[in-house]
Design a protein around this motif. Structure first.
Motif, mmCIF file in Angstrom:
data_model
loop_
_atom_site.group_PDB
_atom_site.id
_atom_site.type_symbol
_atom_site.label_atom_id
_atom_site.label_comp_id
_atom_site.label_asym_id
_atom_site.label_seq_id
_atom_site.Cartn_x
_atom_site.Cartn_y
_atom_site.Cartn_z
ATOM 1 N N LYS A 1 32.476 -36.402 -1.184
ATOM 2 C CA LYS A 1 31.222 -35.985 -0.577
ATOM 3 C C LYS A 1 30.282 -37.174 -0.656
ATOM 4 O O LYS A 1 29.694 -37.456 -1.686
ATOM 5 N N PHE B 1 37.359 -23.068 16.474
ATOM 6 C CA PHE B 1 37.635 -24.125 15.511
ATOM 7 C C PHE B 1 39.015 -24.757 15.718
ATOM 8 O O PHE B 1 39.164 -25.977 15.722
ATOM 9 N N PHE C 1 30.835 -35.011 12.619
ATOM 10 C CA PHE C 1 31.003 -33.575 12.443
ATOM 11 C C PHE C 1 29.966 -33.036 11.468
ATOM 12 O O PHE C 1 29.420 -31.954 11.650
ATOM 13 N N ILE D 1 26.906 -34.221 10.792
ATOM 14 C CA ILE D 1 25.532 -34.107 11.293
ATOM 15 C C ILE D 1 25.396 -32.963 12.284
ATOM 16 O O ILE D 1 24.316 -32.437 12.453
ATOM 17 N N THR D 2 26.496 -32.575 12.919
ATOM 18 C CA THR D 2 26.375 -31.424 13.808
ATOM 19 C C THR D 2 26.448 -30.135 13.002
ATOM 20 O O THR D 2 26.423 -29.058 13.575
ATOM 21 N N GLY D 3 26.554 -30.240 11.693
ATOM 22 C CA GLY D 3 26.427 -29.052 10.858
ATOM 23 C C GLY D 3 27.718 -28.529 10.285
ATOM 24 O O GLY D 3 27.808 -27.365 9.929
ATOM 25 N N ALA D 4 28.751 -29.400 10.210
ATOM 26 C CA ALA D 4 29.979 -28.941 9.582
ATOM 27 C C ALA D 4 29.838 -29.101 8.072
ATOM 28 O O ALA D 4 29.347 -30.114 7.601
ATOM 29 N N SER D 5 30.262 -28.091 7.332
ATOM 30 C CA SER D 5 30.198 -28.195 5.877
ATOM 31 C C SER D 5 31.440 -28.918 5.385
ATOM 32 O O SER D 5 32.416 -29.066 6.108
ATOM 33 N N MET D 6 31.409 -29.374 4.143
ATOM 34 C CA MET D 6 32.568 -30.023 3.528
ATOM 35 C C MET D 6 33.797 -29.136 3.674
ATOM 36 O O MET D 6 34.895 -29.602 3.926
ATOM 37 N N ARG D 7 33.559 -27.822 3.458
ATOM 38 C CA ARG D 7 34.674 -26.882 3.525
ATOM 39 C C ARG D 7 35.314 -26.895 4.906
ATOM 40 O O ARG D 7 36.531 -26.870 5.049
ATOM 41 N N GLN D 8 34.445 -26.963 5.922
ATOM 42 C CA GLN D 8 34.981 -26.973 7.287
ATOM 43 C C GLN D 8 35.718 -28.269 7.585
ATOM 44 O O GLN D 8 36.742 -28.270 8.258
ATOM 45 N N ILE E 1 26.048 -38.972 4.393
ATOM 46 C CA ILE E 1 26.544 -39.047 5.756
ATOM 47 C C ILE E 1 26.289 -40.422 6.365
ATOM 48 O O ILE E 1 27.079 -40.943 7.133
#
Lengths: 614, 253
Positions: A176, A3, A90, A92-99, A179
Motif C-alpha cells: 500500500k 468488474f 485504478f 484514483i478512480t476509487g478502487a480500494s486495495m481489496r479491489q 498513489i
C-alpha cells in the motif's frame, strides 16, 4: 460493464505482456503432464516391478512443479512492476486495495485456467508422440496411447493449487503505497547497485571453503553431509549474485573513467547500464543460474550416459563370471558346459579358470600367484617366496594392505597394489596374492571361478539373456555376474536420466528466454520514448542499433560466458573423476547452446529494434 | 461562500530523503461549495504537492484536511476508496487513462468499481457523453484519440459519479489553445450545472482567469489571493501582474 469485464479486457487487450507468461506456464504444465502420463501408464506396473522408474518420473515431475512455483512467482513480480502505474490509475478512480488485489488475483487465475486447459489439450495431441519416444527410450513395447485420467486430474489439481497459492500470496505483497508514487513509477529512477565488496568477498570465500572441505572430505563435512551440500549450493548462489552485481558496478565505474567514455555511443551505452544496473544485473544473474541448470542437466547426465561402458567394466570385469561356492552341490559341470556350448555358437571367446580360498568371516580372499596370472585382464606379476601382492575387492575402494599379517603365513613383505578389482565387485573385500607354496598350506573354503570374455560384448545381450535364463545366481550355491546384463540395465537407467535431464534443460532454457523477453517487454515503452527523444537531436538509426546491440549482447552473452566458465571450472576441479569424452561432449553441448543463443540473440535484436524504431 | 466543502489547516509536507525538503510550510485554505479556485505559483513552489495532499494521493506530514467535514486520511482503505469515487474527481495533465480499456470503459470505471446496476450506469453515461460531446469516440481505444479528446474522456470519468469536488492538476498542460478553451469552458459549465467545486492547479494565467478566485503559492506558503470581479479581462490582467511580481509570468520585451 462489470468488474470481471475489466479483468478480461486487461488481459485480452494487453496480450504482449501476458503472452510469454502464459506460454511458459503452458510449457511447464505440459512437461509435467507428459511426465505424469508416463508415470501413470497402465503398463508401468508390469514394466517396472521395483517401481524405481515410476518414482524417478514422479520425482522429475515434482521438480518441475517446484520450479514452476519459483518461475511463476518471478513472472508475477515482473507483471506487477509493469502494471504499477495502471494500479495507481485504478486507485484514483476509487478502487480500494481489496479491489486491486481481487483484480490481479482474477487476472492470474484466468491465465492459469487458460494455461492449464491449453497445456492439457496440447498434451493430448502430442502425448502419443511423446509416448512413442518414451517407448524407444524406455524400451517398453507395450507403451501405447491411453486416456490418462489420473494425470489429467493430478495436473489440474496441482497446478490450480499452485496458481491459487502463488496469486493469493503475491497479491498480499502489493504494497500500500502513496498513489503519487504509483503514478510516477514509470519516470522515477530505479535503485542503483549498492556497493557491497565485503559481502562479495565473504560469499566467495565461504563457497571456496565449503568446496575445498567437501573435496578434501574434511571431518566436519562427514557429520553434516547433506547440510554441507545445501550450504555449498546456497553460498554458491550468493557468491554468483554478488560477483555479478559488484562486477557490473565495477565495469561501469571503469568505463566511465576511461577517456573513450565521451566518444561516439559509449556514453549512451554505459549510462544506460548504470541507470538500469540493478535490474540488468538481476537478469544476468537469473539467466546465469538457469543456464548453469541447463549445462549441468545436459553435460552431467549425458556424460553419465556416455561412461556406462567403462563404469560397467569396472564393476564386473567379465562378460560372464560363474563363481562356484564351497558348498555347491549342484552340477557345476552341467552349468559350465551349458555356458560354454552357448558361447561356442556365438564365436570367439576367452575363458579363465581359477580358484581362491577365503576367510568367509572377514571376506578376505587368498589367491595363488599362478591363478592370478591366469586371469587375462591385467599384467602378470612375479612374486618371490616371501612377498605378497594386494588386489581390491570392491570397485573404487582402496583395499587394506596390512590385514594379511593377522594370519599365520610366516613373514611376508608387501610387494604392490592393484586398485582395480579383478573379479566382480563385492565378491570379497580384498584379495591377497601369495606365493603358490603358501597358498597350498591355507585351509580355508575354496571358491572356483569360471570367467568368460567375449569380443564386442556390448551387443550380445541376447547371449546374456539365454545364459542367464538357464544359469542364474543361487544363494549358497553359485553366483553369476554378467557385465553384458549390467550394462544393459545401466544403459536403460541412464537413458531415462538423460531423457529427463533433456526435458529439464528444455524447461530451464524456455524459462531463461521467457525472462529475457519479459524484461525487454517491460522496459520497451520507456526505451522507445527515450530513443525517440535522442533521435530528434541527431542520432542515427545505425547508432541506435549499435547501442541496443551492445546492451542486448551484454544481457545474453555475459550470462552464457559466466555459466560456461563455471562449468569449465567445475570440470577442471573434478577432472580426475571424469573421462576425456566428457570434455568433447561438453564442448559439443556448449557449441549447440551457443548456436541457439546466437540465433535467438539476432531474432530478439531484430524484433526489439523494429519495435523501438517504429 | 455559505458552505465550505474543503477546509485545510496548517498543511505541511516534507520529503525525507538524502536531503529533507519542505514542500509545504503550513497552508490554510478553504473552498466553498460551488466555488472554482485556481492555484498558481512558480515551478517548484509546491502547488502540485498541495493538490496531491488534498487529492488523498500523497499523505501530508502535518496539518488537517477536511473534505465535507471528513478527514480522508483517517478513513481505512475501503472507506477511502469509496470516498474517492463518490466525493472526488481527478483530472491530470497526462490524462492517466487505462490503456487496456476503451473510452467508454474508462468513463464507466468508477461506477464499475461500485457495482452500480447497468441501467443506472447507462443513464449516467448518457448524461456525461451528451454533456461532453464525445459520443463518436466511445468505442475507441485510448491511443486512437487526440490529446483534447483524452482530456475530455478523463473529465467524463471524473464527473460521471457527480462528485462534490473536482481536482485538476494542470489539466490544459498538454493541450493546444483550441482544446484549452473548450476544456476550460467545460470546467465552467461543470461548475455551474453540477454545482461541483473545482480546485485546479495551473501555471497559465489565461486558464486561471476562468476561476472565481486565484490563490498564489510561493516557496511552500500561501502568498496572495485575488477574486474575480465582473470583468474576466481585468481579472486576467490582475493575475498577470501578480505573477510578474512573483517573478516569472509575463515576459518583458
Amino acid at each position: 460493464m462489470n468488474f470481471n469485464h475489466i479483468v478480461v479486457q486487461n488481459i485480452l487487450r494487453d496480450k504482449s505482456t501476458y503472452i510469454s507468461y502464459f506460454l511458459s506456464s503452458v510449457f511447464s504444465i505440459l512437461v509435467f503432464f507428459l511426465f505424469s502420463t508416463t508415470a501413470f501408464h497402465p503398463m508401468m506396473a508390469e514394466l517396472d516391478t521395483t517401481s524405481t522408474l515410476g518414482m524417478t518420473m514422479m520425482l522429475a515431475s515434482f521438480f518441475i512443479y517446484i520450479f514452476s512455483f519459483v518461475f511463476i512467482i518471478y513472472s508475477l513480480f515482473a507483471f506487477l512492476k509493469k502494471k504499477t502505474k495502471t494500479l495507481g490509475v485504478f486507485m484514483i478512480t476509487g478502487a480500494s486495495m481489496r479491489q486491486i488485489r481481487k483484480m490481479v488475483f482474477r487476472e492470474n487465475m484466468l491465465i492459469a485456467g487458460a494455461a492449464i486447459i491449453t497445456a492439457i489439450a496440447i498434451g493430448f495431441v502430442i502425448a502419443p508422440l511423446f509416448l512413442m519416444v518414451t517407448k524407444k527410450v524406455l524400451r517398453a513395447e507395450s507403451f501405447g496411447m491411453y486416456v490418462p485420467i489420473p494425470s489429467i486430474l493430478l495436473t489440474i489439481v496441482l497446478f490450480t493449487l499452485l496458481f491459487l497459492i502463488v496469486s493469493k500470496f503475491m497479491t498480499r505483497l502489493i504494497k500500500k503505497e502513496e498513489i503519487v508514487k504509483l503514478l510516477k513509477a514509470d519516470i522515477t529512477q530505479e535503485k542503483l547497485i549498492v556497493p557491497a565488496p565485503f559481502k562479495m568477498i565473504l560469499s566467495n570465500i565461504l563457497s571456496v571453503f565449503l568446496l575445498i572441505s567437501i573435496i578434501k572430505e574434511m571431518n566436519w563435512v562427514k557429520s553434516f553431509e547433506t547440510v554441507s551440500y545445501i550450504a555449498l549450493f546456497i553460498s554458491f548462489l550468493f557468491a554468483i549474485y554478488y560477483t555479478i552485481t559488484q562486477g557490473t558496478l565495477l565495469a561501469i565505474r571503469v568505463w566511465q573513467r576511461r577517456t573513450s567514455y565521451l566518444r561516439k555511443t559509449n556514453m549512451l551505452f554505459v549510462s544506460n547500464l548504470k541507470a538500469k544496473g540493478r535490474s540488468h544485473a538481476h537478469i544476468i544473474y537469473l539467466l546465469t543460474v538457469l543456464l548453469l541448470g541447463v549445462f549441468v542437466c545436459t553435460s552431467v547426465l549425458y556424460s553419465s550416459y556416455y561412461n556406462v561402458k567403462e563404469k560397467t567394466e569396472a564393476l564386473y570385469p567379465y562378460s560372464f563370471q560363474y563363481t562356484s561356492l564351497p558348498d555347491n552341490t549342484s552340477e557345476v559341470e552341467k552349468d559350465i558346459t551349458f555356458i560354454e556350448s552357448t558361447l561356442d555358437k556365438v564365436g570367439k571367446y576367452d575363458a579363465y579358470y581359477l580358484a581362491f580360498k577365503t576367510d568367509e568371516e572377514r571376506r578376505i580372499g587368498f589367491m595363488s600367484v599362478s591363478d592370478f596370472n591366469e586371469l587375462g585382464q591385467h599384467k602378470p606379476i612375479t612374486l618371490s617366496n616371501n612377498e605378497y601382492y594386494v588386489v581390491a575387492g570392491n570397485e573404487g575402494v582402496r583395499p587394506n594392505t596390512e590385514d594379511i599379517h593377522g594370519y599365520p603365513f610366516g613373514i611376508l613383505e608387501y610387494a604392490g597394489l592393484e586398485e582395480q578389482n579383478i573379479l566382480s565387485t563385492g565378491l570379497q573385500n580384498v584379495f591377497y596374492i601369495i606365493p603358490d607354496k603358501v597358498y597350498e598350506t591355507i585351509e580355508y573354503p575354496v571358491y572356483k571361478v569360471f570367467a568368460y570374455e567375449l569380443d564386442k560384448w556390448t551387443n550380445k545381450i541376447n547371449v546374456a539373456n539365454t545364459i542367464l535364463s538357464e544359469v542364474s545366481t543361487e544363494p549358497g550355491m553359485h553366483l553369476m555376474a554378467s557385465k553384458i546384463d549390467l550394462y544393459d540395465a545401466e544403459k536403460f537407467v541412464k537413458s531415462i536420466m538423460f531423457f529427463i535431464g533433456f526435458m529439464l534443460s528444455l524447461i530451464f532454457m524456455s524459462a531463461a528466454m521467457s525472462i529475457l523477453y519479459f524484461y525487454l517487454q517491460t522496459s520497451l515503452e520507456g526505451e522507445k520514448e527515450k530513443y525517440a527523444g535522442i533521435r530528434k537531436i541527431g542520432f542515427s538509426v545505425k547508432e541506435l542499433a549499435s547501442v541496443v546491440t551492445k546492451e542486448l549482447a551484454t544481457l545474453t552473452f555475459i550470462p552464457f560466458t559466466i555459466a560456461a566458465l563455471i562449468l569449465l571450472a567445475t570440470m577442471f576441479i573434478i577432472r580426475n573423476y571424469i573421462s576425456s569424452a566428457f570434455y568433447q561432449l561438453t564442448a559439443i553441448g556448449l557449441g549447440i547452446f551457443l548456436f541457439l543463443f546466437i540465433i535467438s540473440f539476432f531474432i530478439i535484436r531484430r524484433a526489439y529494434l523494429n519495435k523501438l524504431v517504429d | 461562500m455559505t458552505k465550505t466543502i474543503l477546509n485545510v489547516k496548517q498543511l505541511q509536507k516534507e520529503y525525507t530523503g538524502e536531503i529533507t525538503y519542505k514542500a509545504l510550510k503550513g497552508i490554510d485554505f478553504h473552498l466553498g461549495k460551488k466555488e472554482f479556485v485556481a492555484v498558481m505559483g512558480p515551478s517548484g513552489s509546491g502547488k502540485t504537492t498541495f493538490l496531491n495532499c488534498i487529492s488523498t494521493i500523497d499523505r501530508p506530514t502535518n496539518g488537517s484536511i477536511l473534505i465535507k467535514s471528513k478527514n480522508p486520511y483517517e478513513l481505512n482503505d475501503d472507506e477511502l476508496a469509496k470516498f474517492r469515487r463518490t466525493e472526488l474527481g481527478f483530472v491530470f495533465q497526462d490524462f492517466n487513462l487505462v490503456h487496456t480499456l476503451t473510452v467508454e470503459e474508462n468513463i464507466l470505471l468508477p461506477l464499475t468499481l461500485d457495482s452500480v446496476n447497468e441501467k443506472e450506469m447507462n443513464e449516467s453515461l448518457e448524461k456525461v457523453v451528451n454533456f461532453l460531446g464525445i459520443r463518436e469516440i466511445l468505442k475507441k481505444r485510448t491511443f486512437e484519440i487526440s490529446g483534447g479528446q483524452k482530456q475530455r474522456v478523463a473529465i467524463a470519468r471524473a464527473v460521471i459519479h457527480e462528485p462534490n469536488l473536482l481536482l485538476a492538476d494542470e489539466p490544459t498542460g498538454n493541450l493546444d489553445s483550441k482544446s484549452v478553451n473548450s476544456v476550460m469552458t467545460l470546467f465552467e459549465s461543470i461548475n455551474k450545472t453540477f454545482n461541483t467545486a473545482i480546485l485546479m492547479v495551473t501555471h497559465d494565467a489565461y486558464v486561471a482567469s476562468f476561476a472565481h478566485r486565484v490563490i498564489f503559492i510561493k516557496d511552500g506558503g500561501l502568498y496572495n489571493e485575488i477574486h474575480r470581479g465582473k470583468n474576466k479581462k481585468q481579472f486576467y490582467q490582475e493575475i498577470m501582474d501578480t505573477l510578474t511580481f512573483l517573478g516569472g509570468g509575463q515576459h518583458e520585451f
